[in-house]
Design a protein around this motif. Sequence first.
Motif, PDB file in Angstrom:
ATOM      1  N   ALA A   9       0.828  -1.212   0.000  1.00  0.00           N
ATOM      2  CA  ALA A   9       0.000   0.000   0.000  1.00  0.00           C
ATOM      3  C   ALA A   9       0.865   1.266   0.000  1.00  0.00           C
ATOM      4  O   ALA A   9       0.440   2.311  -0.489  1.00  0.00           O
ATOM      5  CB  ALA A   9      -0.931   0.001   1.204  1.00  0.00           C
ATOM      6  N   ALA A  10       2.075   1.149   0.517  1.00  0.00           N
ATOM      7  CA  ALA A  10       2.980   2.310   0.598  1.00  0.00           C
ATOM      8  C   ALA A  10       3.861   2.462  -0.636  1.00  0.00           C
ATOM      9  O   ALA A  10       4.739   3.329  -0.659  1.00  0.00           O
ATOM     10  CB  ALA A  10       3.851   2.185   1.850  1.00  0.00           C
ATOM     11  N   ARG A  11       3.621   1.682  -1.679  1.00  0.00           N
ATOM     12  CA  ARG A  11       4.459   1.780  -2.886  1.00  0.00           C
ATOM     13  C   ARG A  11       4.564   3.215  -3.414  1.00  0.00           C
ATOM     14  O   ARG A  11       5.661   3.667  -3.752  1.00  0.00           O
ATOM     15  CB  ARG A  11       3.934   0.855  -3.974  1.00  0.00           C
ATOM     16  N   PRO A  12       3.451   3.958  -3.503  1.00  0.00           N
ATOM     17  CA  PRO A  12       3.574   5.341  -3.997  1.00  0.00           C
ATOM     18  C   PRO A  12       4.476   6.207  -3.105  1.00  0.00           C
ATOM     19  O   PRO A  12       5.193   7.076  -3.596  1.00  0.00           O
ATOM     20  CB  PRO A  12       2.136   5.867  -3.989  1.00  0.00           C
ATOM     21  N   ILE A  13       4.454   5.949  -1.806  1.00  0.00           N
ATOM     22  CA  ILE A  13       5.297   6.702  -0.873  1.00  0.00           C
ATOM     23  C   ILE A  13       6.770   6.366  -1.123  1.00  0.00           C
ATOM     24  O   ILE A  13       7.620   7.252  -1.168  1.00  0.00           O
ATOM     25  CB  ILE A  13       4.898   6.388   0.590  1.00  0.00           C
ATOM     26  N   PHE A  14       7.068   5.069  -1.300  1.00  0.00           N
ATOM     27  CA  PHE A  14       8.443   4.664  -1.592  1.00  0.00           C
ATOM     28  C   PHE A  14       8.914   5.268  -2.917  1.00  0.00           C
ATOM     29  O   PHE A  14      10.036   5.750  -3.024  1.00  0.00           O
ATOM     30  CB  PHE A  14       8.573   3.137  -1.638  1.00  0.00           C
ATOM     31  N   GLU A  15       8.031   5.230  -3.929  1.00  0.00           N
ATOM     32  CA  GLU A  15       8.393   5.770  -5.241  1.00  0.00           C
ATOM     33  C   GLU A  15       8.685   7.268  -5.158  1.00  0.00           C
ATOM     34  O   GLU A  15       9.635   7.760  -5.770  1.00  0.00           O
ATOM     35  CB  GLU A  15       7.285   5.483  -6.252  1.00  0.00           C
ATOM     36  N   GLU A  16       7.886   7.991  -4.388  1.00  0.00           N
ATOM     37  CA  GLU A  16       8.120   9.429  -4.205  1.00  0.00           C
ATOM     38  C   GLU A  16       9.479   9.686  -3.545  1.00  0.00           C
ATOM     39  O   GLU A  16      10.144  10.670  -3.839  1.00  0.00           O
ATOM     40  CB  GLU A  16       6.987  10.020  -3.348  1.00  0.00           C
ATOM     41  N   ALA A  17       9.882   8.762  -2.673  1.00  0.00           N
ATOM     42  CA  ALA A  17      11.159   8.902  -1.964  1.00  0.00           C
ATOM     43  C   ALA A  17      12.347   8.427  -2.798  1.00  0.00           C
ATOM     44  O   ALA A  17      13.492   8.589  -2.386  1.00  0.00           O
ATOM     45  CB  ALA A  17      11.115   8.128  -0.649  1.00  0.00           C
ATOM     46  N   GLY A  18      12.086   7.822  -3.957  1.00  0.00           N
ATOM     47  CA  GLY A  18      13.178   7.381  -4.816  1.00  0.00           C
ATOM     48  C   GLY A  18      13.495   5.902  -4.728  1.00  0.00           C
ATOM     49  O   GLY A  18      14.594   5.478  -5.106  1.00  0.00           O
ATOM     50  N   PHE A  19      12.537   5.104  -4.274  1.00  0.00           N
ATOM     51  CA  PHE A  19      12.735   3.661  -4.160  1.00  0.00           C
ATOM     52  C   PHE A  19      11.594   2.925  -4.851  1.00  0.00           C
ATOM     53  O   PHE A  19      10.449   3.358  -4.818  1.00  0.00           O
ATOM     54  CB  PHE A  19      12.779   3.230  -2.684  1.00  0.00           C
ATOM     55  N   ASP A  20      11.927   1.803  -5.467  1.00  0.00           N
ATOM     56  CA  ASP A  20      10.932   0.968  -6.127  1.00  0.00           C
ATOM     57  C   ASP A  20      10.827  -0.337  -5.346  1.00  0.00           C
ATOM     58  O   ASP A  20      11.822  -1.070  -5.228  1.00  0.00           O
ATOM     59  CB  ASP A  20      11.358   0.705  -7.571  1.00  0.00           C
ATOM     60  N   LEU A  21       9.642  -0.615  -4.791  1.00  0.00           N
ATOM     61  CA  LEU A  21       9.410  -1.897  -4.133  1.00  0.00           C
ATOM     62  C   LEU A  21       9.172  -2.909  -5.240  1.00  0.00           C
ATOM     63  O   LEU A  21       8.111  -2.932  -5.865  1.00  0.00           O
ATOM     64  CB  LEU A  21       8.209  -1.827  -3.183  1.00  0.00           C
ATOM     65  N   ALA A  22      10.170  -3.734  -5.523  1.00  0.00           N
ATOM     66  CA  ALA A  22      10.126  -4.649  -6.669  1.00  0.00           C
ATOM     67  C   ALA A  22       9.408  -5.957  -6.357  1.00  0.00           C
ATOM     68  O   ALA A  22       8.766  -6.520  -7.230  1.00  0.00           O
ATOM     69  CB  ALA A  22      11.542  -4.933  -7.151  1.00  0.00           C
ATOM     70  N   ALA A  23       9.528  -6.433  -5.130  1.00  0.00           N
ATOM     71  CA  ALA A  23       8.912  -7.716  -4.767  1.00  0.00           C
ATOM     72  C   ALA A  23       8.911  -7.867  -3.252  1.00  0.00           C
ATOM     73  O   ALA A  23       9.700  -7.239  -2.551  1.00  0.00           O
ATOM     74  CB  ALA A  23       9.675  -8.877  -5.401  1.00  0.00           C
ATOM     75  N   VAL A  24       8.007  -8.718  -2.784  1.00  0.00           N
ATOM     76  CA  VAL A  24       7.963  -9.092  -1.367  1.00  0.00           C
ATOM     77  C   VAL A  24       7.863 -10.611  -1.315  1.00  0.00           C
ATOM     78  O   VAL A  24       7.042 -11.208  -2.008  1.00  0.00           O
ATOM     79  CB  VAL A  24       6.758  -8.467  -0.624  1.00  0.00           C
TER      80      VAL A  24
END
Length: 162
Positions: free
Chosen positions: A55-70
């Motif tokens: 759910a926090a993917r957009p927050i990570f992307e804004e910070a410069g990180f891509d959540l690629a997998a869990v």
Amino acid sequence: MAFRQLTDKTRTGFDSLRSGTSAMSDFIKRVMPSNFHIKKLGPEGLIALKKELVAARPIFEEAGFDLAAVQLEMTLSPRMLAYFHITDHFDREAAEAIHKANKDSPILNTAFSALIRTASWEAAAEEQEMPMQTITIDVSLTPGVHLTFQDDPPDGEEPDLI
């Protein structure tokens, strides 16, 4: 090959990695909430952590990180592995501001603390032969952060998560 046979540069790099790994493990233990224990989670708790990260993917992307997998492991020692890539628009100050705004969530606080610190490691950033591709946050009985170095993928392809 014996350690004494390695070049000075290799020996220095190994010592730096070993001390950095220990320091990162201590760091992760400090930022995890004091009442957090992975054994208490079970499958439902790990799924909840995964949902919170996704759910926090957009927050990570804004910070410069891509959540690629869990990755979740439901074994005697439950574990969640979250794989991140650093995007081209990573900016430490912006990431720290986003981190500060999300400190209330233990998992987001932990993830941002580890990501920002790791993304800022000069030794990892300077690696040209085989650049850092993936930061893996390991939430388990012995939490940690793992770095994956590999050759750049061909244009238009995503890096593997080795």
